[in-house]
Enzyme design. Structure first.
Site, mmCIF file in Angstrom:
data_model
loop_
_atom_site.group_PDB
_atom_site.id
_atom_site.type_symbol
_atom_site.label_atom_id
_atom_site.label_comp_id
_atom_site.label_asym_id
_atom_site.label_seq_id
_atom_site.Cartn_x
_atom_site.Cartn_y
_atom_site.Cartn_z
ATOM 1 C CG ASP A 16 -9.903 2.336 -3.200
ATOM 2 O OD1 ASP A 16 -9.827 2.391 -1.958
ATOM 3 O OD2 ASP A 16 -8.978 1.901 -3.909
ATOM 4 C CE LYS A 64 -7.672 0.045 -1.341
ATOM 5 N NZ LYS A 64 -6.838 0.621 -2.401
ATOM 6 C CB CYS A 68 -8.483 -1.160 -5.363
ATOM 7 S SG CYS A 68 -7.064 -0.064 -5.632
#
Length: 212
Positions: free
Chosen positions: A19, A113, A146
């Site tokens: 991310d 995701k 995450c």
């Protein structure tokens, strides 16, 4: 048992970058706009780049995790949990979902995701099994959300977890440090980026000496 050099051989290791995207990292991204402190991101980026360079130099597979949110995956529970914030973060096709100061090289893998963990409803496990990966080197944003979620699930799936403390960033130092303690106690081993790169260099040097 803590991970050692034998667990980080390039042929059995993958670097996971979670991310590192504009909405999570950029001072004009959605997280910063709603008040999250992204000041740790520029501190960790040189370490992440050094680790990325080291992985590429030593043949360690690099896997970029990229979050997308869209109507098809905005379930009622997900939207409720986020107080509607997922409606403005990493929307498919937007600038906010683009990578921040990193980009995959030709042939490097991107896994998309829609939840915190990169193992949930994605192809990540299949990709890692195909690569014969035993150890995942965890980096990215946010340390305690995450990155930690992915590391925990990776451990539950029987991967060794090497968590790189200076190549991750959270929106608070307290949250970052709590994750490092939790991972090191229960789910893996915490390293700094120099340790990882030095291990790869040592393995490469030992291999060169064997050949000669």
């Amino acid at each position: 048992m803590k991970l050692g050099q034998e667990h980080l051989h390039p042929q059995r290791t993958a670097l996971i970058i979670v991310d590192v995207q504009n909405d999570f990292c950029h001072p004009e991204g959605s997280c910063a706009r709603r008040g999250s402190d992204v000041s740790a991101v520029p501190v960790m980026m040189p370490n992440l780049h050094a680790l990325l360079d080291g992985a590429r130099a030593h043949g360690v597979p690099v896997i970029f995790i990229q979050t997308f949110h869209e109507a098809a995956t905005d379930s009622a529970s997900w939207t409720l949990r986020s107080n509607g914030r997922s409606g403005e973060t990493c929307r498919t096709g937007t600038w906010g979902a683009d990578f921040f100061e990193v980009s995959p090289a030709p042939g490097e893998i991107i896994v998309n995701k829609h939840r915190y963990s990169a193992f949930i409803n994605t192809r990540l496990d299949s990709v890692l099994r195909t690569l014969n990966t035993e150890t995942i080197v965890m980096t990215g944003v946010a340390t305690n959300v995450c990155v930690e979620s992915t590391a925990r699930d990776g451990y539950m799936l029987d991967y060794n977890v090497a968590f790189v403390k200076d190549a991750c960033a959270a929106f608070s130092k307290k949250a970052h440090d709590m994750t490092l303690e939790n991972i090191d106690n229960h789910f893996g081993t915490v390293f700094d980026s120099n340790q990882i790169v030095n291990i790869w260099e040592a393995i490469a040097e030992a291999g060169a000496h064997k050949v000669s």
